[in-house]
Design an enzyme around this catalytic site. Sequence first.
Site, short mmCIF file in Angstrom:
data_model
loop_
_atom_site.label_atom_id
_atom_site.label_comp_id
_atom_site.label_asym_id
_atom_site.label_seq_id
_atom_site.Cartn_x
_atom_site.Cartn_y
_atom_site.Cartn_z
N CYS A 26 0.92 -1.14 -0.04
CA CYS A 26 0.00 -0.02 -0.15
C CYS A 26 0.80 1.27 0.06
CB CYS A 26 -1.10 -0.14 1.02
SG CYS A 26 -0.07 0.06 2.82
N HIS B 14 6.03 -26.74 18.38
CA HIS B 14 4.92 -26.53 17.26
C HIS B 14 4.09 -27.78 17.07
CE1 HIS B 14 3.47 -25.43 13.24
NE2 HIS B 14 3.83 -24.14 13.34
#
Length: 638
Positions: free
Chosen positions: A26, A557
């Site tokens: 952006c 994890h």
Amino acid sequence: MDYAAIAAQIIEHVGGKSNIRSVQHCATRLRFQLNNSDLRNEEAITDIEGVKGVFMTNSQFQIILGSGLVNLVCDEVQKQIGTITNVEPAEEEKKGSAVQRFIKMFSDIFVPIIPAIVAGGLLMGINNVLTAAMFDGGKSIIDLFPQFRDLATCINIFANAPFTFLPVLIGFSATKRFGGNPYLGAAMGMIMVHPDLLNAYSLGTGVEVPTWNLFGLSVDAVGYQGTVLPVLAVSWILANIEKRLHKVTPTWLDNLTTPLLSIMVTAFITFLLVGPVLRGAGNILADGITWLYNTLGPIGGGLFGLVYAPITLTGMHHSFIPIETQLLASIAVTGGSFIFITASMNNVAQGAAVLAVLFKTKDVKLKSICSAAGVSALLGITEPAMFGVTLKLRYPFYAAMAGSAVGSAWCALFHILAQALGAAGLPGFISVLPQDWAMFGVGLLLSMATSAIVTLLFWNKIEDSSNDKKAKEQPKAVASIKEQGPVELMCAVKGNVRNITCADDPAFAGEGMGKGVCIDPIDQTIVAPCDATVAFTFPTKHAIGLVNAQGVELMIHCGIDTVNLNGEGFETLVSQGENVSTHTPLIRFDKEKIKAAGYSDQTMMIVTNSDDYEIEVHEHEQADNDTSVITVRKKKND
């Protein structure tokens, strides 16, 4: 500045090319969609030249680089990773809350057309300067210099075009966002502003409204110049009609009949029902907001200014775009936009807070960030200032909120309104009527002065808070491995234990995150493998970080790509900062739910600071929570 090198470092620290699903930018930020967000290294990224901050919002990882630099780095990133297929809106819109998805929809529609609206707004500002009665006798520049009259006329036409044909711009962007053909959306927008229709700006001026007789119904033949809500609804209707027709129409007829029926049906719906209803709703919305602002005066202005920065953090400021566009499109009634004025006060307040930090801090890296971010905020781009400085230090952010409130209250007291969009900040003068420049300028000065003074008043607290944070980030001065001998890490979950190089996920198998083990679990509870402190937990609940007294950093994890489950099937049993003992339950997971969703439950135990130690892993066909699976020793040359 080597943009290629910056891009290469960013790619490396977001998990490599294979971890990048899409990248775009952006005005100030690189926006990544990552396959596995856990693989990003935020600390390493913030140390890259030019990076002013990072943050995660929903599923999007954003890196703040600032205007000008971001597009150059994005180009290099895209060159180095090759062709990337952007995430489809249908996939992304499922993520986040209903409010977040609604705001994101507005953002996706209006952000692409903002340059056209801003260009028109700035041209309108130039026209205001040329035509405003600023001189003795109520004369304007073109009164004093008649040779510029035609120039002013041309500029006025150029300025009004984006607002007159706003439905064409919105129709294209919105229909594309809703999954339809954007060119059909543009065509529908053209129909809504066709010159044979009565111009919408002529309504209420006493002009007779022409009508059509359609099937016995009297329908007003009025255009939709400057409207927002009707064209948004029409674009959604058009896109959905088109998509349904594509599904049921034979291939050999599709290209002929689908566009015809989509436009014809949508156009009749527009003029018969949707257009008139939503035109009225849009006018009520604009009139209502203007009434509130006019009624509450400086109190309303101050409150709006106070909360504007927090609203910006949530992304909800994008929901103001259609409201502000409607205010400016109906300027004859509303008088202009107060939202732009408030945004200007907020932006310069953020800039002043950052410049105050620049003046006081001795941190070289922080100074370099402040110098660019402060100026950028004064000129209308606040992300580098907020995410790179004020939010991190907290008190400058509060100071900027106070400055924004004071400046906004002042402008509300004197009824200062913007006549056009533009750069919200110091350049905002061009969007304000010349006769209001003085009061607008005082508002900017009040915002900046309040923000800077409050930041300086709280400087001691800012320094203390910053020093405390640094102290917490440093390893604790407790017994080291050198003094205490090796650390044994027990199996976090019962199951088959192998070296991490055998992991089914190449990102872990390559030891990019560190050395360790992968476990094929037969249990559903992850426990602490040693006495430690919980360094972090993930919002998606599938991973946890620990650090023990000797400084060993461990990440556990659960599953591969299970971040996509957004916490479904996982329960975090501890909180960040909590001290845990060996065997303390950390995470509970549902094996069946994970596998039913198509993911693996293979669990990784990784020493993330492996480079600091010698790591020995122990493979076991059947390990329980008392089985040592990793031994951590000091390096022999230490």
